[in-house]
Design a protein around this motif. Sequence first.
Motif, PDB file in Angstrom:
ATOM      1  N   TRP A  53       0.823  -1.200   0.000  1.00  0.00           N
ATOM      2  CA  TRP A  53       0.000   0.000   0.000  1.00  0.00           C
ATOM      3  C   TRP A  53       0.859   1.253   0.000  1.00  0.00           C
ATOM      4  O   TRP A  53       0.550   2.226  -0.668  1.00  0.00           O
ATOM      5  CB  TRP A  53      -0.913   0.005   1.230  1.00  0.00           C
ATOM      6  CG  TRP A  53      -1.885  -1.109   1.242  1.00  0.00           C
ATOM      7  CD1 TRP A  53      -2.529  -1.651   0.160  1.00  0.00           C
ATOM      8  CD2 TRP A  53      -2.339  -1.843   2.368  1.00  0.00           C
ATOM      9  NE1 TRP A  53      -3.348  -2.672   0.561  1.00  0.00           N
ATOM     10  CE2 TRP A  53      -3.255  -2.813   1.911  1.00  0.00           C
ATOM     11  CE3 TRP A  53      -2.071  -1.775   3.732  1.00  0.00           C
ATOM     12  CZ2 TRP A  53      -3.900  -3.702   2.750  1.00  0.00           C
ATOM     13  CZ3 TRP A  53      -2.703  -2.660   4.586  1.00  0.00           C
ATOM     14  CH2 TRP A  53      -3.609  -3.620   4.091  1.00  0.00           C
ATOM     15  N   ARG A  94      -5.739  -8.658   4.110  1.00  0.00           N
ATOM     16  CA  ARG A  94      -5.465  -7.485   3.274  1.00  0.00           C
ATOM     17  C   ARG A  94      -6.676  -7.120   2.425  1.00  0.00           C
ATOM     18  O   ARG A  94      -6.995  -5.937   2.252  1.00  0.00           O
ATOM     19  CB  ARG A  94      -4.266  -7.777   2.366  1.00  0.00           C
ATOM     20  CG  ARG A  94      -2.916  -7.792   3.077  1.00  0.00           C
ATOM     21  CD  ARG A  94      -1.835  -8.292   2.147  1.00  0.00           C
ATOM     22  NE  ARG A  94      -0.499  -8.134   2.705  1.00  0.00           N
ATOM     23  CZ  ARG A  94       0.595  -8.672   2.155  1.00  0.00           C
ATOM     24  NH1 ARG A  94       0.485  -9.395   1.051  1.00  0.00           N
ATOM     25  NH2 ARG A  94       1.778  -8.473   2.701  1.00  0.00           N
ATOM     26  N   ARG A 107      -8.644  -3.648   2.495  1.00  0.00           N
ATOM     27  CA  ARG A 107      -8.729  -2.873   1.253  1.00  0.00           C
ATOM     28  C   ARG A 107     -10.185  -2.588   0.879  1.00  0.00           C
ATOM     29  O   ARG A 107     -10.523  -1.486   0.438  1.00  0.00           O
ATOM     30  CB  ARG A 107      -8.025  -3.637   0.132  1.00  0.00           C
ATOM     31  CG  ARG A 107      -7.862  -2.839  -1.148  1.00  0.00           C
ATOM     32  CD  ARG A 107      -7.055  -3.617  -2.181  1.00  0.00           C
ATOM     33  NE  ARG A 107      -5.679  -3.769  -1.769  1.00  0.00           N
ATOM     34  CZ  ARG A 107      -5.125  -4.940  -1.416  1.00  0.00           C
ATOM     35  NH1 ARG A 107      -5.851  -6.049  -1.401  1.00  0.00           N
ATOM     36  NH2 ARG A 107      -3.858  -5.007  -1.085  1.00  0.00           N
TER      37      ARG A 107
END
Length: 208
Positions: free
Chosen positions: A130, A194, A198
């Motif tokens: 990220w 993740r 996200r």
Amino acid sequence: MNAVVHLGSWLAFMAVSDEGELVVRLRAGEDDAFAALVAMYQTRLLRLAGTVVASRSVAEEVVQDTWLAVVRGVDRFEGRSSFKTWLFHILLNRARTTAGREHRTAALPDGDLDDRFDGSGAWASPPVPWSDQVEDRVVADRLARRVREILPTLPDVQRQVVVLRDIEGIAPADVCELLGVTDGNQRVLLHRARARIREQLEAEVDTT
């Protein structure tokens, strides 16, 4: 005068910030070495304990118990893993015991991989960190704070994996040993954690 003393203590801490040296000094019974290690890891241990136990107060008890175990057992630390991995191993064991439940890591079948993984369980298309996608440092800091707020909403084991891998930088093999999962499983858990983070971030962006 107090400012000078505090500055001197800070400089002394920076001069001995190497973990290996601190461990040697801790074995020799130096209180300053123990204080330096606590300063380095207290917040991180509380964060990791919070992925296992239900409340801040219990997490604090677990961390205190962990430090007692470190002082009593540092002579048995053989250096086969990093001090940080050894410390986290003690913490997780204490947290699970304190929580009064068995290790809850779900054994996911190795075949439960989506098209982002190849047949061996490795990333077919590695995710871009990220931080590499964020150019504005202010935005990056806000994003990091929001991610920390989202972490408690993840299932426990996913939260543990993402904290160990993405926040603490623990090697995948050590994460597998700490959590008792296969390499394929920890990849899936990390991917799912993740993905959930996200998704929440993207949903928030879409509504702004």
